[in-house]
Write an enzyme that holds these catalytic residues in place. Sequence first.
Site, PDB file in Angstrom:
ATOM      1  N   HIS A   1       2.921  -3.048   7.168  1.00 33.17           N
ATOM      2  CA  HIS A   1       1.902  -1.857   6.651  1.00 33.17           C
ATOM      3  C   HIS A   1       1.975  -0.625   7.809  1.00 33.17           C
ATOM      4  O   HIS A   1       2.625  -0.678   8.884  1.00 33.17           O
ATOM      5  CB  HIS A   1       0.476  -2.539   6.684  1.00 33.17           C
ATOM      6  CG  HIS A   1       0.299  -3.373   5.613  1.00 33.17           C
ATOM      7  ND1 HIS A   1      -0.626  -3.155   4.447  1.00 33.17           N
ATOM      8  CD2 HIS A   1       0.807  -4.704   5.430  1.00 33.17           C
ATOM      9  CE1 HIS A   1      -0.738  -4.181   3.707  1.00 33.17           C
ATOM     10  NE2 HIS A   1       0.163  -5.034   4.062  1.00 33.17           N
TER      11      HIS A   1
ATOM     12  N   HIS B   1       0.991  -1.124   0.157  1.00 32.56           N
ATOM     13  CA  HIS B   1      -0.013  -0.008  -0.106  1.00 32.56           C
ATOM     14  C   HIS B   1       0.991   1.015  -0.071  1.00 32.56           C
ATOM     15  O   HIS B   1       1.565   1.558   1.130  1.00 32.56           O
ATOM     16  CB  HIS B   1      -0.882   0.038   1.240  1.00 32.56           C
ATOM     17  CG  HIS B   1      -1.822  -0.990   1.208  1.00 32.56           C
ATOM     18  ND1 HIS B   1      -2.462  -1.670   2.170  1.00 32.56           N
ATOM     19  CD2 HIS B   1      -2.689  -1.812   0.137  1.00 32.56           C
ATOM     20  CE1 HIS B   1      -3.469  -2.537   2.044  1.00 32.56           C
ATOM     21  NE2 HIS B   1      -3.305  -2.483   0.525  1.00 32.56           N
TER      22      HIS B   1
ATOM     23  N   GLU C   1       1.405   4.006   2.875  1.00 31.27           N
ATOM     24  CA  GLU C   1       1.966   3.551   4.321  1.00 31.27           C
ATOM     25  C   GLU C   1       3.166   3.708   4.443  1.00 31.27           C
ATOM     26  O   GLU C   1       4.091   2.875   4.468  1.00 31.27           O
ATOM     27  CB  GLU C   1       1.457   2.321   4.489  1.00 31.27           C
ATOM     28  CG  GLU C   1      -0.168   2.258   4.328  1.00 31.27           C
ATOM     29  CD  GLU C   1      -0.909   1.017   4.492  1.00 31.27           C
ATOM     30  OE1 GLU C   1      -0.082  -0.157   4.778  1.00 31.27           O
ATOM     31  OE2 GLU C   1      -2.173   0.723   4.391  1.00 31.27           O
TER      32      GLU C   1
ATOM     33  N   GLU D   1       1.653  -4.164  11.354  1.00 30.51           N
ATOM     34  CA  GLU D   1       1.001  -2.747  11.570  1.00 30.51           C
ATOM     35  C   GLU D   1       1.911  -2.071  12.470  1.00 30.51           C
ATOM     36  O   GLU D   1       2.198  -2.156  13.349  1.00 30.51           O
ATOM     37  CB  GLU D   1      -0.434  -2.799  11.921  1.00 30.51           C
ATOM     38  CG  GLU D   1      -1.248  -3.623  10.956  1.00 30.51           C
ATOM     39  CD  GLU D   1      -1.838  -2.920   9.550  1.00 30.51           C
ATOM     40  OE1 GLU D   1      -1.208  -1.851   9.331  1.00 30.51           O
ATOM     41  OE2 GLU D   1      -2.357  -3.595   8.916  1.00 30.51           O
TER      42      GLU D   1
END
Length: 504
Positions: free
Chosen positions: A355, A257, A260, A428
């Site tokens: 991420h 992504h 990010e 994350e």
Amino acid sequence: MGTSLPLPTAPLPWQQRERVCARMERKMEENPVKDAETGNEGGGEEALVGNVNKLTVSPPGYSGSPRKGHLVFDACFESGNLGRVDYISEFEFDLFIRPDTCNPRFRVWFNFTVENVRETQRVIFNVVNFSKTKSLYRDGMSPVVKSTSRPRWQRLPAKNVYYYRCPDHRRNYVMSFAFCFDREDDVYQFAYCYPYTYSRLQHYLASLEHRNLPYLRREQLGLSVQHRQLDLLTITNCDQLSGGREKKLVFLTARVHPGESPASFVCQGLIDFLVSQHPVAQLLRDYVIFKIVPMLNPDGVYLGNYRSSLMGFDLNRHWQDPSPWAQPTLYAVKELIVQMSQDPSVSLEFYIDVHAHSTMLNGFMYGNVFEDEERVQRQAVFPRLLCHNAHDFSFSNTSFNRDVVKAGTGRRYLGGLLDDTSYCYTLEVSFYSYMTSGSTAPVAYTEETYMRLGMNVARTFLDYYKLNNVIADHMPSHLESSEVATQSNSQAVDKEERSQHARH
């Protein structure tokens, strides 16, 4: 020269609208309206297909040469994003995020410059077309800013940022922030979070190559649709692994992504540690092969997209059957992982996809759900160990799920493909901050603390393999002292960050 950029202290225009917007927001949350085309709450700005290019914004009706204070906006640079600027008043401007290329659903990342400012000029910027309804802007997050004379990114004080749902902008959420320009010759740059561009990665990898490290190999795994390089790093001590010992393999990817950007700082921190002369890194290189793809979506990063590739695909939903022409980077990575999973000389034990998270604090992990309870317990070992090494990592936020909407992700697909000795995680990290045990206020992440999380992820592999008797559990005294020094440095960084947060 001051260490921070000045901001206004007078009452802000949006505070006068706060009560009206709050009432409208409550009504709309009771009856949310979905955008039929995008699937998001609120309306999109589908007509925005390009970035502003040295756009001078003058008062309506003005036809002369631009004066000082007639702001010039630009986002035609790498990872830039700003699709439109509307003049509201001398002090207020509405800013529109350009949607991801070929995908109007995603409007989150922004990155633009402002010049031709007037000294002491005070402005309100309203970013008016966010596609996400939940945001850390509600919890104290703020944009980052730098200028040509002060090139280090800083977060704006949270007191000058307000996030609200506005009936004037098609039910979209608006993030307004106030700023005071103080140097007429400076170019100011504002961004959603600390940018980490494709070019920055290329410079970083080139600098690693120039060191001629015997345990580091860089290769081109493939090319993106726009022919940007898909890099693969292999970090291991080939001499130690040339014997009959089974080769443990850890595979890590980041930036699927593109918006990010914290994922790239985490990834660089991990790489920096693994190629260092730290005793832990030396030992890990003797026992483990690390395969790292630091930027899985280079086109999306270059273009300033938030979630999509050049062609509008969320690549992390296409692991099951990626197209070699529409999703070539994902296709190449999947082919390599499948190939290695079938290699009898290699034990592929970890896949970690890095991420950044837009609504939660700290670092944390997502894992998979299994019927075998013993496998479930084994899967929880690594995040528990990481929690001990990284005080910004939260095991309580870590969760294990099999959500249908995540079926096409790397974690879910590879979790079903690999055998029961392999573990697949999504790592994350918050776009904003972390809480530590006993703390009363969040500590905002910096580029350095994102990198430190990556370093701690790398260190945790030693604990894991010691626990599983792959690496002997007897550490030399110089290794233990190095770990203590690392922890001491981390505490010093935290102390400085808390001090900066208090000053803001």
